[in-house]
Design an enzyme around this catalytic site. Structure first.
Site, PDB file in Angstrom:
ATOM      1  N   ALA A   1     -63.318  -0.204  50.081  1.00 23.27           N
ATOM      2  CA  ALA A   1     -62.091   0.379  49.670  1.00 23.27           C
ATOM      3  C   ALA A   1     -61.003  -0.028  50.842  1.00 23.27           C
ATOM      4  CB  ALA A   1     -62.067   1.919  49.784  1.00 23.27           C
TER       5      ALA A   1
ATOM      6  N   GLY B   1     -67.163   0.018  48.979  1.00 22.18           N
ATOM      7  CA  GLY B   1     -66.764  -0.141  47.684  1.00 22.18           C
ATOM      8  C   GLY B   1     -67.202  -1.281  46.765  1.00 22.18           C
TER       9      GLY B   1
ATOM     10  N   GLU C   1     -70.728  -1.115  46.147  1.00 19.67           N
ATOM     11  CA  GLU C   1     -70.875  -0.175  44.966  1.00 19.67           C
ATOM     12  C   GLU C   1     -70.258  -0.465  43.854  1.00 19.67           C
ATOM     13  OE1 GLU C   1     -68.652   2.717  47.668  1.00 19.67           O
ATOM     14  OE2 GLU C   1     -69.953   4.021  47.252  1.00 19.67           O
TER      15      GLU C   1
ATOM     16  N   GLU D   1     -69.520   2.368  55.684  1.00 18.78           N
ATOM     17  CA  GLU D   1     -68.622   3.684  56.140  1.00 18.78           C
ATOM     18  C   GLU D   1     -69.067   4.314  57.168  1.00 18.78           C
ATOM     19  OE1 GLU D   1     -70.352   2.507  53.177  1.00 18.78           O
ATOM     20  OE2 GLU D   1     -68.824   2.591  51.508  1.00 18.78           O
TER      21      GLU D   1
HETATM   22  N1  COA Z   1     -59.612  -2.727  53.631  1.00 22.62           N
HETATM   23  C1  COA Z   1     -58.279  -3.260  54.023  1.00 22.62           C
HETATM   24  N2  COA Z   1     -58.204  -4.492  54.723  1.00 22.62           N
HETATM   25  C2  COA Z   1     -59.352  -5.086  54.918  1.00 22.62           C
HETATM   26  C3  COA Z   1     -60.392  -4.809  54.629  1.00 22.62           C
HETATM   27  C4  COA Z   1     -60.523  -3.310  53.920  1.00 22.62           C
HETATM   28  N3  COA Z   1     -61.707  -2.815  53.620  1.00 22.62           N
HETATM   29  N4  COA Z   1     -61.418  -5.573  54.985  1.00 22.62           N
HETATM   30  C5  COA Z   1     -60.757  -6.632  55.505  1.00 22.62           C
HETATM   31  N5  COA Z   1     -59.316  -6.398  55.172  1.00 22.62           N
HETATM   32  C6  COA Z   1     -58.528  -7.402  55.859  1.00 22.62           C
HETATM   33  C7  COA Z   1     -58.330  -7.407  57.359  1.00 22.62           C
HETATM   34  O1  COA Z   1     -57.452  -6.266  57.650  1.00 22.62           O
HETATM   35  C8  COA Z   1     -57.587  -8.673  57.348  1.00 22.62           C
HETATM   36  O2  COA Z   1     -56.199  -8.437  57.230  1.00 22.62           O
HETATM   37  P1  COA Z   1     -55.122  -9.171  58.153  1.00 22.62           P
HETATM   38  O3  COA Z   1     -55.558 -10.744  58.134  1.00 22.62           O
HETATM   39  O4  COA Z   1     -53.880  -8.942  57.476  1.00 22.62           O
HETATM   40  O5  COA Z   1     -55.476  -8.652  59.701  1.00 22.62           O
HETATM   41  C9  COA Z   1     -58.304  -9.492  56.190  1.00 22.62           C
HETATM   42  O6  COA Z   1     -58.648  -8.571  55.529  1.00 22.62           O
HETATM   43  C10 COA Z   1     -59.147 -10.430  56.606  1.00 22.62           C
HETATM   44  O7  COA Z   1     -60.341  -9.432  57.634  1.00 22.62           O
HETATM   45  P2  COA Z   1     -60.826  -9.904  58.994  1.00 22.62           P
HETATM   46  O8  COA Z   1     -61.410  -8.620  59.517  1.00 22.62           O
HETATM   47  O9  COA Z   1     -59.780 -10.652  59.689  1.00 22.62           O
HETATM   48  O10 COA Z   1     -61.771 -10.949  58.503  1.00 22.62           O
HETATM   49  P3  COA Z   1     -63.253 -11.242  59.424  1.00 22.62           P
HETATM   50  O11 COA Z   1     -64.037 -12.473  58.769  1.00 22.62           O
HETATM   51  O12 COA Z   1     -63.128 -11.260  60.816  1.00 22.62           O
HETATM   52  O13 COA Z   1     -64.156  -9.934  58.965  1.00 22.62           O
HETATM   53  C11 COA Z   1     -65.248  -8.259  57.618  1.00 22.62           C
HETATM   54  C12 COA Z   1     -64.613  -9.655  57.582  1.00 22.62           C
HETATM   55  C13 COA Z   1     -65.423  -7.944  56.050  1.00 22.62           C
HETATM   56  C14 COA Z   1     -66.542  -8.212  58.379  1.00 22.62           C
HETATM   57  C15 COA Z   1     -64.303  -7.055  58.142  1.00 22.62           C
HETATM   58  O14 COA Z   1     -62.950  -7.452  57.485  1.00 22.62           O
HETATM   59  C16 COA Z   1     -64.495  -5.685  57.883  1.00 22.62           C
HETATM   60  O15 COA Z   1     -65.327  -5.255  58.716  1.00 22.62           O
HETATM   61  N6  COA Z   1     -63.914  -5.085  57.032  1.00 22.62           N
HETATM   62  C17 COA Z   1     -64.070  -3.820  56.754  1.00 22.62           C
HETATM   63  C18 COA Z   1     -65.301  -3.482  55.930  1.00 22.62           C
HETATM   64  C19 COA Z   1     -65.504  -2.022  55.671  1.00 22.62           C
HETATM   65  O16 COA Z   1     -65.754  -1.109  56.551  1.00 22.62           O
HETATM   66  N7  COA Z   1     -65.545  -1.855  54.295  1.00 22.62           N
HETATM   67  C20 COA Z   1     -65.697  -0.465  53.934  1.00 22.62           C
HETATM   68  C21 COA Z   1     -64.620   0.456  53.512  1.00 22.62           C
HETATM   69  S1  COA Z   1     -64.754   2.119  53.380  1.00 22.62           S
END
Ligand code: COA
Length: 260
Positions: free
Chosen positions: A67, A112, A115, A135
């Site tokens: 999400a 999500g 999911e 989460e």
């Molecule tokens: N919601 C909103 N934005 C997200 C996102 C999410 N769930 N996951 C990644 N992004 C965005 C980041 O903020 C970043 O944006 P920016 O370039 O404007 O700063 C971009 O996507 C790239 O992500 P980044 O974190 O820089 O990539 P990474 O390779 O270092 O890490 C992940 C990748 C997937 C490990 C990391 O983005 C992450 O942990 N995301 C959240 C996952 C999560 O908790 N999901 C459950 C949500 S309920």
């Protein structure tokens, strides 16, 4: 069809590909995307030319990273409850599609995203894909069906591990535990997902839809699930496809199913 957050395309074989298209945010599921996903699925369901759906993410990094966390700040409990119900409704509609829906998981399938992949009927993943329910790192729980579909797919123990630690698991382990049907090199992902759809599309369409309905009844207590199975088995016999399938087998011919 025109969407802001998705690409929607139907190829000459009747395979609709829905591509989550917010690569700069790793295809995070914001409200607009969830709404458009519901619309795209309805379009695929009602279009007689569509025989099945492949759902994937744009870019090389992510299927969907969950999400959209930027929409979480300041959310009130009632609003969050409604948000979860809305996401669950769209994912339920995917699960209830009468045509096969295959997730082609091309990278991170987190929160999500995991999911969403689980709401699809089958999952193909690239070797670099990773699955997780992170989460708990945000002070949240999975809200789009993860606490319910994950244990049904992989069993309680591994579901508990993923939901409680938030750790990601690689594609190879996801396949081993039953979260993924098949793992292929990234370059073969689209083809492998389409191959699943085409195989299923070559079978009797009403029997496929009824198999999907019967599979959903596997969530019921066994006696009720068995009743549903028997009722659907009975209904199959009333279809033209049943007459065609049995007749073709007995005459050593290839069946020509009409989906009736
Ligand atoms: N919601 C909103 N934005 C997200 C996102 C999410 N769930 N996951 C990644 N992004 C965005 C980041 O903020 C970043 O944006 P920016 O370039 O404007 O700063 C971009 O996507 C790239 O992500 P980044 O974190 O820089 O990539 P990474 O390779 O270092 O890490 C992940 C990748 C997937 C490990 C990391 O983005 C992450 O942990 N995301 C959240 C996952 C999560 O908790 N999901 C459950 C949500 S309920």
């Amino acid at each position: 069809m025109d969407f802001q957050t998705l690409l929607y395309d139907v190829d000459a074989d009747g395979v609709a590909t829905i591509t989550l298209n917010r690569p700069d945010a790793l295809n995070a599921l914001n409200r607009q995307l969830v709404g458009e996903l519901g619309q795209a699925m309805r379009a695929a369901k009602s279009d007689p030319a569509v025989r099945g759906v492949v759902l994937t993410g744009s870019g090389e990094k992510a299927f969907a990273a969950g999400a959209d966390i930027s929409e979480f700040a300041g959310m009130e409990p009632l609003e969050a409850h409604r948000f979860a119900l809305r996401g669950q409704a769209v994912f339920n509609a995917i699960e209830q599609m009468p045509k096969p829906v295959v997730a082609a998981v091309n990278g991170f399938a987190l929160g999500g995203g995991c999911e969403l992949a689980m709401a699809c009927h089958l999952r193909v993943a690239s070797e670099s894909a990773q699955f997780g329910q992170p989460e708990v790192n945000l002070g949240l729980i999975a809200g789009f069906g993860g606490t319910q579909r994950l244990p049904r797919l992989v069993g309680h123990g591994i579901a508990a591990e993923m939901l409680l630690t938030g750790d990601r698991i690689p594609a190879e382990r996801a396949e081993r535990v039953g979260l993924v049907n098949k793992v292929v090199p990234a370059g073969e992902l689209a083809e492998a997902a389409k191959a699943f759809v085409m195989t299923i599309a070559s079978k009797a369409p009403v029997a496929v839809a009824m198999s999907l309905q019967a599979l959903r009844a596997a969530d019921l207590p066994l006696p009720q699930g068995l009743q549903q199975e028997a009722a659907l088995f009975g209904q199959c016999v009333a279809t033209e496809d049943f007459a065609e399938g049995v007749g073709a087998f007995l005459n050593r011919q290839k069946p020509e199913f009409q989906g009736r």
